[in-house]
Design a protein around this motif. Structure first.
Motif, PDB file in Angstrom:
ATOM      1  N   LYS A 147      10.066   1.647  -4.692  1.00  0.00           N
ATOM      2  CA  LYS A 147       8.563   1.603  -5.462  1.00  0.00           C
ATOM      3  C   LYS A 147       7.300   0.346  -5.166  1.00  0.00           C
ATOM      4  O   LYS A 147       6.510   0.438  -4.528  1.00  0.00           O
ATOM      5  CB  LYS A 147       8.225   2.647  -6.348  1.00  0.00           C
ATOM      6  CG  LYS A 147       7.256   2.029  -6.782  1.00  0.00           C
ATOM      7  CD  LYS A 147       7.082   3.860  -8.208  1.00  0.00           C
ATOM      8  CE  LYS A 147       5.668   3.589  -8.494  1.00  0.00           C
ATOM      9  NZ  LYS A 147       5.883   4.700 -10.060  1.00  0.00           N
ATOM     10  N   GLN A 158       4.327  -1.271  -3.814  1.00  0.00           N
ATOM     11  CA  GLN A 158       3.241  -1.410  -3.989  1.00  0.00           C
ATOM     12  C   GLN A 158       2.997  -2.994  -4.467  1.00  0.00           C
ATOM     13  O   GLN A 158       1.346  -3.482  -3.699  1.00  0.00           O
ATOM     14  CB  GLN A 158       3.338  -1.299  -5.864  1.00  0.00           C
ATOM     15  CG  GLN A 158       3.376   0.109  -5.870  1.00  0.00           C
ATOM     16  CD  GLN A 158       3.171   0.907  -7.519  1.00  0.00           C
ATOM     17  OE1 GLN A 158       3.975  -0.383  -8.498  1.00  0.00           O
ATOM     18  NE2 GLN A 158       3.092   1.515  -7.751  1.00  0.00           N
ATOM     19  N   ARG A 213       1.192  -4.165  -0.903  1.00  0.00           N
ATOM     20  CA  ARG A 213       0.369  -3.021  -0.165  1.00  0.00           C
ATOM     21  C   ARG A 213      -0.730  -4.237  -1.150  1.00  0.00           C
ATOM     22  O   ARG A 213      -1.669  -4.320  -0.124  1.00  0.00           O
ATOM     23  CB  ARG A 213      -0.347  -1.644  -0.886  1.00  0.00           C
ATOM     24  CG  ARG A 213      -1.381  -1.478  -1.117  1.00  0.00           C
ATOM     25  CD  ARG A 213      -1.698   0.298  -1.275  1.00  0.00           C
ATOM     26  NE  ARG A 213      -0.449   1.365  -1.191  1.00  0.00           N
ATOM     27  CZ  ARG A 213       0.895   1.465  -1.889  1.00  0.00           C
ATOM     28  NH1 ARG A 213       0.236   1.160  -2.969  1.00  0.00           N
ATOM     29  NH2 ARG A 213       1.735   1.833  -1.681  1.00  0.00           N
TER      30      ARG A 213
END
Length: 123
Positions: free
Chosen positions: A64, A68, A71
């Motif tokens: 996760k 993130q 991104r």
């Protein structure tokens, strides 16, 4: 210096005021200097890597947090993302020219730290 929100380049030196909360460069600085952003940029200094290679190479990062972080760095233009249309999709990441420019001093900093620590541990 102008009064009010400073989210444009100041005329006096052509730089953003990253200390101001409304500065657009501040978010990018936060991404680069985040706990995981630094490690991603350093990891990509030598090779383009796939998602699982980054995950396995950066110990302690969750999928996760890696997603993130990637991104944010892609949105900032520091890294690129290439998706191969296979099953499952193969996603590769690499540094843009801007990302290399930003990442070089970070890699140099980490090189200095590890060299210094190695020397101190041997003495």
């Amino acid at each position: 210096m102008a009064v009010g929100a400073q989210f444009t380049r100041p005329e006096n030196n052509g730089r953003y005021d990253v200390f101001h909360t409304n500065c657009p460069a501040r978010e990018m600085v936060d991404h680069v200097t985040s706990r995981w952003g630094i490690w991603v940029l350093i990891s990509l200094q030598t090779n383009d890597l796939r998602f699982f290679e980054l995950r396995d190479g950066i110990q302690g990062i969750s999928e996760k947090m890696l997603s993130q972080t990637l991104r944010g760095l892609v949105e900032d233009g520091l890294i690129w993302r290439k998706v191969e249309p296979t099953t499952p999709p193969q996603v590769t990441y690499g540094l843009t020219e801007f990302g290399r420019d930003v990442g070089e001093p970070l890699a140099d900093l980490f090189g200095r730290i590890t060299t210094r620590l190695s020397a101190e541990l041997q003495s």
